[in-house]
Write an enzyme that holds these catalytic residues in place. Structure first.
Site, PDB file in Angstrom:
ATOM      1  CE  LYS A 114      71.572  46.930 -37.276  1.00 41.57           C
ATOM      2  NZ  LYS A 114      72.666  46.068 -36.812  1.00 41.57           N
ATOM      3  N   GLY A 175      81.753  44.931 -36.862  1.00 45.74           N
ATOM      4  CA  GLY A 175      82.671  43.903 -36.367  1.00 45.74           C
ATOM      5  C   GLY A 175      84.134  44.292 -36.380  1.00 45.74           C
ATOM      6  CB  THR A 233      81.478  41.906 -33.075  1.00 40.90           C
ATOM      7  OG1 THR A 233      80.633  41.584 -34.179  1.00 40.90           O
ATOM      8  CG2 THR A 233      82.757  41.100 -33.185  1.00 40.90           C
TER       9      THR A 233
END
Lengths: 283, 70
Positions: A114, A175, A233
């Site tokens: 990633k 997040g 998150t």
């Protein structure tokens, strides 16, 4: 396509490069209060791919436990990230370190990465130039590259053309929990990457990565026609990560089926569901 | 007695015996069990080549592992 009572609609596997995902959720392993909570949350999410980061080893006498003690490597394909890298060269270094680690573990995740090349620490938004440069280099190195990207449709096309195996636009900053900030941009990316009328390939995997706060964010992303959602998150920092992971799984399933079911068009005015004829109160 | 070389491991000054292999260096480190990956002067030392790669005076060594991340 209609279904009969005996057909339960299922989620088709998602192919990314050489990897076949049976879940459309990819879940991160960071920020959990404990490894035990992480382990249960991952199980409840029913994901089969989990992301990890590459960091310096703690060089001290440490009887502490390691992340890998809590990940069943026969169950999960590990997707190493290049989080924390701010230029292409560093991201390429970290990607190669991650591959080396996963080769030692014999995990199929050794072949992919990633890719994150960040622009700054405040927004954590991707540096598009650095991401493109690193993508080209890692593809040339034989890696399957999943690119964290902004929701810029043209950048998404450029990354695909550079050989990215998947483009992963942020729904909103990492997040932030703001969900899908610009759904129209995600739809345009979807069209450019997946619609043959726009030169796209229906099988090209498009994943929304980052910003998810609530299950409804996952559902919305899937209803927009993306192939999957990557989040961390939203589960790990929820008050009850295990329940939230369960909710995220259900939300993903709902959105996946919802997109494929052909939703009704929105209308300004009401349309009665019960017949007007035969009423006993004809007013 | 072998010469001692000065190196840097994960940003910290350290010493090692001259000409030891990267594999020996890693094996001797006090670190949690589990796999690691190693860079020498910014270049990956593939895990299959650690035993045949010598550590030299002044080397900058990075030893990394997998941690939780998104």
């Amino acid at each position: 396509m209609s279904t009969t009572l005996t057909d339960t609609p299922t989620i088709a596997p998602l192919q990314i490069g050489e990897h076949t995902l049976h879940s459309r959720l990819v879940v991160g392993t960071g920020k959990y209060d404990s490894y035990e909570t992480m382990q249960q949350a991952l199980a409840c999410s029913e994901c089969d791919v989990v992301t990890v980061a590459v960091r310096r080893e703690r060089l001290m006498d440490d009887q502490g436990r390691s992340l890998l003690d809590f990940l069943d490597l026969d169950r999960y394909t590990i997707l190493p990230n290049t989080a924390g890298c701010f230029d292409a060269a560093d991201a390429v270094r970290v990607a190669r370190l991650g591959r080396d680690l996963l080769e030692q573990l014999g995990n199929p995740g050794a072949s992919w990465v990633k890719l994150e090349v960040l622009g700054d620490r405040t927004t954590l938004l991707p540096d598009p130039v650095g991401t493109l440069e690193a993508c080209r280099e890692l593809v040339a190195d034989g890696m399957t590259v999943l690119c964290y990207a902004s929701d810029d449709p043209i950048m998404a096309v450029r990354l695909r053309d550079a050989g990215a195996a998947s483009v992963m636009p942020a729904g909103s900053p990492i997040g932030s929990g703001r969900g899908i900030a610009n759904p129209e941009a995600i739809v345009i990316i979807r069209d450019l990457l997946k619609d043959p009328a726009h030169g796209g390939d229906p099988d090209f995997p498009l994943i929304v990565d980052a910003g998810v706060g609530a299950p409804s964010d996952v559902t919305l992303a899937m209803e927009l026609g993306v192939d999957g959602v990557l989040l961390n998150t939203g589960i790990a920092s929820a008050a009850d990560p295990i329940a939230m992971a369960t909710a995220m799984r259900a939300a993903c399933h709902a959105g996946y089926l919802g997109f494929r079911s052909g939703r009704i068009e929105k209308k300004l005015y009401a349309t009665a569901s019960s017949p007007w004829t035969g009423r006993i109160t004809p007013h | 007695m072998r010469d001692v070389i000065r190196i840097v491991i994960n940003g910290q000054p350290a010493t090692a015996e001259d000409n030891i292999s990267v594999q020996t260096l890693v094996d001797d480190l006090a670190r949690p069990k589990g796999p690691c990956a190693v860079e020498r002067n910014g270049q990956l030392v593939p895990w299959t080549e650690r035993s045949t790669t010598a550590v030299q005076d002044g080397d900058q060594i990075e030893v990394v592992t997998l941690v939780g991340g998104g």
